[in-house]
Design a protein around this motif. Structure first.
Motif, short mmCIF file in Angstrom:
data_model
loop_
_atom_site.label_atom_id
_atom_site.label_comp_id
_atom_site.label_asym_id
_atom_site.label_seq_id
_atom_site.Cartn_x
_atom_site.Cartn_y
_atom_site.Cartn_z
N GLN A 17 0.84 -1.19 0.00
CA GLN A 17 0.00 0.00 0.00
C GLN A 17 0.87 1.24 0.00
O GLN A 17 0.57 2.23 -0.66
CB GLN A 17 -0.94 -0.01 1.21
CG GLN A 17 -2.02 -1.05 1.10
CD GLN A 17 -2.83 -1.21 2.36
OE1 GLN A 17 -2.34 -0.98 3.47
NE2 GLN A 17 -4.08 -1.62 2.21
N ASN A 18 1.99 1.19 0.71
CA ASN A 18 2.91 2.32 0.73
C ASN A 18 3.55 2.55 -0.64
O ASN A 18 3.68 3.70 -1.08
CB ASN A 18 3.98 2.13 1.80
CG ASN A 18 4.73 3.41 2.07
OD1 ASN A 18 4.13 4.38 2.50
ND2 ASN A 18 6.03 3.41 1.78
N ALA A 21 1.03 4.23 -2.75
CA ALA A 21 0.85 5.60 -2.29
C ALA A 21 1.94 6.51 -2.85
O ALA A 21 1.66 7.61 -3.34
CB ALA A 21 0.83 5.65 -0.76
N VAL A 22 3.18 6.05 -2.80
CA VAL A 22 4.29 6.84 -3.31
C VAL A 22 4.15 7.07 -4.82
O VAL A 22 4.34 8.18 -5.31
CB VAL A 22 5.65 6.16 -2.98
CG1 VAL A 22 6.80 6.81 -3.73
CG2 VAL A 22 5.89 6.18 -1.48
N VAL A 26 0.12 10.06 -2.73
CA VAL A 26 -0.80 10.19 -1.60
C VAL A 26 -0.20 9.48 -0.39
O VAL A 26 0.84 8.85 -0.49
CB VAL A 26 -2.20 9.59 -1.92
CG1 VAL A 26 -2.86 10.34 -3.06
CG2 VAL A 26 -2.10 8.11 -2.23
N ASN A 27 -0.88 9.56 0.74
CA ASN A 27 -0.47 8.82 1.94
C ASN A 27 -0.97 7.38 1.86
O ASN A 27 -1.96 7.10 1.18
CB ASN A 27 -1.07 9.46 3.20
CG ASN A 27 -0.52 10.83 3.47
OD1 ASN A 27 0.66 11.08 3.26
ND2 ASN A 27 -1.36 11.72 3.94
N ARG A 28 -0.31 6.49 2.60
CA ARG A 28 -0.73 5.09 2.65
C ARG A 28 -2.17 4.98 3.17
O ARG A 28 -2.95 4.16 2.69
CB ARG A 28 0.21 4.27 3.55
CG ARG A 28 -0.12 2.78 3.55
CD ARG A 28 0.61 2.02 4.64
NE ARG A 28 0.19 2.42 5.97
CZ ARG A 28 -0.91 1.98 6.57
NH1 ARG A 28 -1.72 1.13 5.97
NH2 ARG A 28 -1.23 2.40 7.78
N THR A 29 -2.55 5.83 4.11
CA THR A 29 -3.91 5.77 4.64
C THR A 29 -4.95 6.07 3.57
O THR A 29 -6.07 5.58 3.65
CB THR A 29 -4.09 6.73 5.84
OG1 THR A 29 -3.69 8.05 5.45
CG2 THR A 29 -3.25 6.29 7.02
N THR A 30 -4.57 6.86 2.58
CA THR A 30 -5.48 7.14 1.47
C THR A 30 -5.71 5.88 0.65
O THR A 30 -6.84 5.57 0.27
CB THR A 30 -4.92 8.27 0.59
OG1 THR A 30 -4.78 9.45 1.39
CG2 THR A 30 -5.83 8.56 -0.59
N LYS A 44 -7.15 11.57 -8.23
CA LYS A 44 -5.94 10.80 -8.52
C LYS A 44 -6.21 9.61 -9.44
O LYS A 44 -5.40 8.70 -9.53
CB LYS A 44 -5.32 10.30 -7.22
CG LYS A 44 -4.78 11.40 -6.34
CD LYS A 44 -3.54 12.01 -6.96
CE LYS A 44 -2.88 13.01 -6.03
NZ LYS A 44 -1.60 13.45 -6.55
#
Length: 69
Positions: A17-18, A21-22, A26-30, A44
């Motif tokens: 997920q990270n 996100a990168v 966005v953030n991983r929480t997104t 996005k």
């Protein structure tokens, strides 16, 4: 439904997920929220489709279809 598509493609590409996100900016929480369909990746979508190697506008149409249900 779009959350399952995002997760399935992410896992198939062996991305965390990270990692996703990168790639998308966005953030991983997104990413977690997208996968759990807490909210939609409206701003996005293009970056997400690119990162997941999904055809342009394919995820967009899945999200639109989901809204009609």
């Amino acid at each position: 439904m779009f959350g399952k598509v995002i997760r399935k493609r992410r896992v198939a590409l062996k991305l965390t997920q990270n990692d996703l996100a990168v790639l998308v900016g966005v953030n991983r929480t997104t990413v977690v929220a997208w996968e759990h369909e807490k909210f939609q990746p409206t701003k996005k979508i293009a970056a997400l489709e690119d990162a997941l190697n999904i055809g342009r506008r394919e995820l967009y149409f899945i999200i639109q279809e989901n809204r009609l249900r």
